[in-house]
Design a protein around this motif. Structure first.
Motif, PDB file in Angstrom:
ATOM      1  N   HIS A   1     -12.684  -4.961  -4.803  1.00  0.00           N
ATOM      2  CA  HIS A   1     -12.778  -5.073  -6.261  1.00  0.00           C
ATOM      3  C   HIS A   1     -11.514  -5.702  -6.838  1.00  0.00           C
ATOM      4  CE1 HIS A   1     -15.862  -1.821  -5.807  1.00  0.00           C
ATOM      5  NE2 HIS A   1     -16.436  -2.526  -6.754  1.00  0.00           N
ATOM      6  N   TYR A   2     -11.700  -6.445  -7.920  1.00  0.00           N
ATOM      7  CA  TYR A   2     -10.570  -7.011  -8.651  1.00  0.00           C
ATOM      8  C   TYR A   2     -10.188  -6.049  -9.771  1.00  0.00           C
ATOM      9  CZ  TYR A   2     -11.280 -11.431  -6.193  1.00  0.00           C
ATOM     10  OH  TYR A   2     -11.385 -12.400  -5.213  1.00  0.00           O
ATOM     11  N   ALA A   3      -9.215  -5.196  -9.488  1.00  0.00           N
ATOM     12  CA  ALA A   3      -8.690  -4.221 -10.433  1.00  0.00           C
ATOM     13  C   ALA A   3      -7.366  -3.726  -9.865  1.00  0.00           C
ATOM     14  CB  ALA A   3      -9.658  -3.060 -10.630  1.00  0.00           C
ATOM     15  N   LYS A   4      -6.581  -3.004 -10.673  1.00  0.00           N
ATOM     16  CA  LYS A   4      -5.278  -2.518 -10.225  1.00  0.00           C
ATOM     17  C   LYS A   4      -5.150  -1.022 -10.465  1.00  0.00           C
ATOM     18  CE  LYS A   4      -2.622  -5.236 -12.684  1.00  0.00           C
ATOM     19  NZ  LYS A   4      -1.415  -5.945 -13.185  1.00  0.00           N
ATOM     20  N   VAL A   5      -4.541  -0.334  -9.511  1.00  0.00           N
ATOM     21  CA  VAL A   5      -4.145   1.059  -9.698  1.00  0.00           C
ATOM     22  C   VAL A   5      -2.620   1.081  -9.816  1.00  0.00           C
ATOM     23  CG1 VAL A   5      -4.090   3.374  -8.722  1.00  0.00           C
ATOM     24  CG2 VAL A   5      -6.116   1.925  -8.398  1.00  0.00           C
ATOM     25  N   VAL A   6      -2.133   1.627 -10.932  1.00  0.00           N
ATOM     26  CA  VAL A   6      -0.693   1.688 -11.189  1.00  0.00           C
ATOM     27  C   VAL A   6      -0.240   3.139 -11.089  1.00  0.00           C
ATOM     28  CG1 VAL A   6       1.108   1.317 -12.914  1.00  0.00           C
ATOM     29  CG2 VAL A   6      -0.765  -0.341 -12.676  1.00  0.00           C
ATOM     30  N   THR A   7       0.804   3.367 -10.301  1.00  0.00           N
ATOM     31  CA  THR A   7       1.377   4.702 -10.175  1.00  0.00           C
ATOM     32  C   THR A   7       2.547   4.860 -11.134  1.00  0.00           C
ATOM     33  OG1 THR A   7       0.755   4.809  -7.836  1.00  0.00           O
ATOM     34  CG2 THR A   7       2.414   6.363  -8.593  1.00  0.00           C
ATOM     35  N   LEU A   8       2.493   5.868 -11.977  1.00  0.00           N
ATOM     36  CA  LEU A   8       3.538   6.121 -12.971  1.00  0.00           C
ATOM     37  C   LEU A   8       4.680   6.930 -12.350  1.00  0.00           C
ATOM     38  CD1 LEU A   8       1.267   7.019 -16.010  1.00  0.00           C
ATOM     39  CD2 LEU A   8       2.191   4.790 -15.348  1.00  0.00           C
ATOM     40  N   PRO A   9       5.834   6.990 -13.018  1.00  0.00           N
ATOM     41  CA  PRO A   9       6.980   7.736 -12.481  1.00  0.00           C
ATOM     42  C   PRO A   9       6.678   9.197 -12.164  1.00  0.00           C
ATOM     43  CG  PRO A   9       7.702   6.322 -14.278  1.00  0.00           C
ATOM     44  CD  PRO A   9       6.210   6.238 -14.239  1.00  0.00           C
ATOM     45  N   ASP A  10       5.758   9.816 -12.900  1.00  0.00           N
ATOM     46  CA  ASP A  10       5.438  11.221 -12.630  1.00  0.00           C
ATOM     47  C   ASP A  10       4.408  11.384 -11.511  1.00  0.00           C
ATOM     48  OD1 ASP A  10       3.075  10.387 -13.791  1.00  0.00           O
ATOM     49  OD2 ASP A  10       3.137  11.796 -15.464  1.00  0.00           O
ATOM     50  N   GLY A  11       4.006  10.272 -10.901  1.00  0.00           N
ATOM     51  CA  GLY A  11       3.060  10.330  -9.791  1.00  0.00           C
ATOM     52  C   GLY A  11       1.605  10.185 -10.185  1.00  0.00           C
ATOM     53  N   SER A  12       1.304  10.230 -11.485  1.00  0.00           N
ATOM     54  CA  SER A  12      -0.084  10.051 -11.922  1.00  0.00           C
ATOM     55  C   SER A  12      -0.475   8.586 -11.813  1.00  0.00           C
ATOM     56  CB  SER A  12      -0.257  10.552 -13.359  1.00  0.00           C
ATOM     57  OG  SER A  12       0.554   9.809 -14.251  1.00  0.00           O
ATOM     58  N   ARG A  13      -1.780   8.345 -11.796  1.00  0.00           N
ATOM     59  CA  ARG A  13      -2.277   6.985 -11.631  1.00  0.00           C
ATOM     60  C   ARG A  13      -3.071   6.522 -12.846  1.00  0.00           C
ATOM     61  NH1 ARG A  13      -1.115   9.733  -6.657  1.00  0.00           N
ATOM     62  NH2 ARG A  13      -0.551   8.154  -5.099  1.00  0.00           N
ATOM     63  N   GLU A  14      -3.041   5.210 -13.053  1.00  0.00           N
ATOM     64  CA  GLU A  14      -3.831   4.574 -14.081  1.00  0.00           C
ATOM     65  C   GLU A  14      -4.607   3.413 -13.460  1.00  0.00           C
ATOM     66  OE1 GLU A  14      -0.880   5.215 -17.960  1.00  0.00           O
ATOM     67  OE2 GLU A  14      -1.080   3.227 -17.025  1.00  0.00           O
ATOM     68  N   LEU A  15      -5.778   3.164 -14.012  1.00  0.00           N
ATOM     69  CA  LEU A  15      -6.572   2.003 -13.613  1.00  0.00           C
ATOM     70  C   LEU A  15      -6.383   0.918 -14.662  1.00  0.00           C
ATOM     71  CD1 LEU A  15      -8.762   0.737 -11.737  1.00  0.00           C
ATOM     72  CD2 LEU A  15     -10.472   1.733 -13.264  1.00  0.00           C
ATOM     73  N   HIS A  16      -6.075  -0.298 -14.205  1.00  0.00           N
ATOM     74  CA  HIS A  16      -5.845  -1.425 -15.113  1.00  0.00           C
ATOM     75  C   HIS A  16      -6.731  -2.601 -14.725  1.00  0.00           C
ATOM     76  CE1 HIS A  16      -2.094  -0.288 -17.420  1.00  0.00           C
ATOM     77  NE2 HIS A  16      -2.164   0.688 -16.520  1.00  0.00           N
ATOM     78  N   ARG A  17      -6.894  -3.506 -15.671  1.00  0.00           N
ATOM     79  CA  ARG A  17      -7.595  -4.743 -15.382  1.00  0.00           C
ATOM     80  C   ARG A  17      -6.850  -5.520 -14.300  1.00  0.00           C
ATOM     81  NH1 ARG A  17     -11.737  -6.081 -18.608  1.00  0.00           N
ATOM     82  NH2 ARG A  17     -11.839  -5.288 -20.763  1.00  0.00           N
ATOM     83  N   ALA A  18      -7.583  -6.367 -13.581  1.00  0.00           N
ATOM     84  CA  ALA A  18      -6.966  -7.227 -12.580  1.00  0.00           C
ATOM     85  C   ALA A  18      -6.039  -8.229 -13.268  1.00  0.00           C
ATOM     86  CB  ALA A  18      -8.042  -7.967 -11.790  1.00  0.00           C
ATOM     87  N   SER A  19      -5.079  -8.727 -12.500  1.00  0.00           N
ATOM     88  CA  SER A  19      -4.163  -9.728 -13.049  1.00  0.00           C
ATOM     89  C   SER A  19      -4.920 -10.946 -13.536  1.00  0.00           C
ATOM     90  CB  SER A  19      -3.130 -10.128 -11.980  1.00  0.00           C
ATOM     91  OG  SER A  19      -2.318  -9.026 -11.641  1.00  0.00           O
ATOM     92  N   ASP A  20      -5.950 -11.340 -12.805  1.00  0.00           N
ATOM     93  CA  ASP A  20      -6.814 -12.442 -13.216  1.00  0.00           C
ATOM     94  C   ASP A  20      -7.991 -11.853 -13.985  1.00  0.00           C
ATOM     95  OD1 ASP A  20      -8.483 -14.583 -13.563  1.00  0.00           O
ATOM     96  OD2 ASP A  20      -8.365 -15.297 -11.503  1.00  0.00           O
TER      97      ASP A  20
END
Length: 377
Positions: free
Chosen positions: A134-153
């Motif tokens: 899949h074209y999408a991003k998972v970003v890990t925050l400083p507290d260890g939680s995760r966020e789902l973001h749109r793909a760079s493209d």
């Protein structure tokens, strides 16, 4: 699970037999992870699914995935999830149409199969993450939680169909193509450089479990012929149909109405009533939706507190529109800044805060603009 984890992980790569999942698996292996490939057998009779190098679910797709795994140099297995797929995706699809709603089977497959059944089995076997193309991003925050973001493209972004993933699932998701700022041709060129035979394989599209692409015929074979009326907003009969399930909100073609509207303008499906098997049609401006209520919200992280302003996406390949949204009990109440069209119960609404996916919910009811007091489009 970020794609640049500081330690090698045990990764289960879901390999559909297409180019994206093959390159994703190859990148995960190249990053130093301990990768095992798996192809999901989703039909008790794979020949009944689409063939012709569609990149999803067929016998030839299984073989393509196996050959790709051999080239990458990773173990490969086929897991039979046909019964689970039939119950959670195919039967749900039929039931939703029977109830006059418009489901998204790909979104349901991601929720129930790839990141529920598959992920649960992977974790039970000791894997750390599931990798997909899949074209999408998972970003890990400083507290260890995760966020789902749109793909760079954003042109290839697939975060809409992943908006059903919760924080636990995101913690074990890996999308190696999410940071890719390259064209699909460049992905294919990378596959060719890696020696992957799927480099030139066409992309999958449409609904994998409808072999000939005839959704109406597929539904008719399961729900039977059910003749009913096509009426205008005043209830006047304009024509007939063989099953209300064969229509979707906003549909213009295939209405089989024998005479034009008085103003000569096209008519669209406005409402589908399974109770009396009636399809209501009318002008385009009657499709304008100003608000909706959605049920079964799923949050990609912590649920929002209080009303908020977001952008919303209503279809997998649709644009964004500004909304205000608030959670009231178990329902999501959404108001649109500007009216939108083609909104149908059963569809998913996915909320975004910038590129971050806030969460999703299933549309239950819509509120149309009052054309007696508002100007028409």
């Amino acid at each position: 699970m970020t794609e640049t984890s500081p330690r090698p992980l045990r990764v289960l790569a879901a390999m559909s037999g297409g180019v994206d999942s093959a390159v994703a698996a190859a990148r995960a292996a190249e990053a130093g992870h301990d990768v095992t490939g798996v192809h999901l057998a989703l039909s008790a009779n794979p020949q009944s699914f689409r063939t012709g190098a569609r990149g999803c679910c067929t016998v030839e797709d299984s073989r393509d995935a196996r050959r790709a795994a051999d080239v990458i140099g990773i173990p490969f297995y086929v897991w039979d999830l046909a019964e689970r797929f039939r119950e959670d995706v195919v039967e749900d699809f039929v039931a939703e149409y029977e109830a006059g709603r418009t489901p998204n089977p790909c979104l349901r497959c991601n929720e129930k199969i790839k990141f529920a059944a598959l992920l649960d089995k992977a974790l039970a076997l000791g894997f750390d993450a599931v990798c997909t193309g899949h074209y999408a991003k998972v970003v890990t925050l400083p507290d260890g939680s995760r966020e789902l973001h749109r793909a760079s493209d954003t042109a290839k972004d697939q975060s809409y169909v992943l908006g059903v993933l919760d924080e636990r699932q995101l913690a074990h998701a890996m999308f190696p193509l999410g940071d890719t700022l390259t064209t699909k041709d460049e992905i294919r060129a990378e596959a060719e450089r890696r020696g992957l035979a799927v480099a030139k394989k066409p992309d999958s599209h449409d609904i994998c479990f409808i072999a000939d692409g005839d959704t109406q015929g597929f539904l008719a074979a399961r729900l039977g012929r059910a003749e009913g009326d096509i009426v205008d907003e005043a209830g006047n009969r304009l024509g007939g149909h063989d099953g209300a399930y064969g229509f979707t909100i906003g549909q213009r073609k295939g209405l089989r109405i024998g005479h034009p509207a008085p103003d000569g303008k096209p008519r669209y499906v406005l409402d589908i009533s399974p109770v009396d098997n009636t399809v209501t049609v009318g002008p385009a401006e009657a499709l304008d939706v100003t608000a909706l209520t959605a049920i079964r919200p799923r949050w990609c992280g912590r649920a929002p507190e209080g009303p908020g302003t977001y952008t919303a996406q209503l279809r997998a390949h649709g644009g964004e529109t500004e909304v205000t949204a608030a959670l009231e009990g178990d329902e999501l109440r959404v108001a649109f800044t500007e009216p939108v069209r083609g909104v149908a119960p059963g569809q998913a609404i996915v909320l975004y805060d910038g590129t971050r996916v806030v969460g999703s919910a299933t549309i239950a009811t819509t509120t149309r603009r009052d054309r007696t007091t508002a100007p028409t489009a």
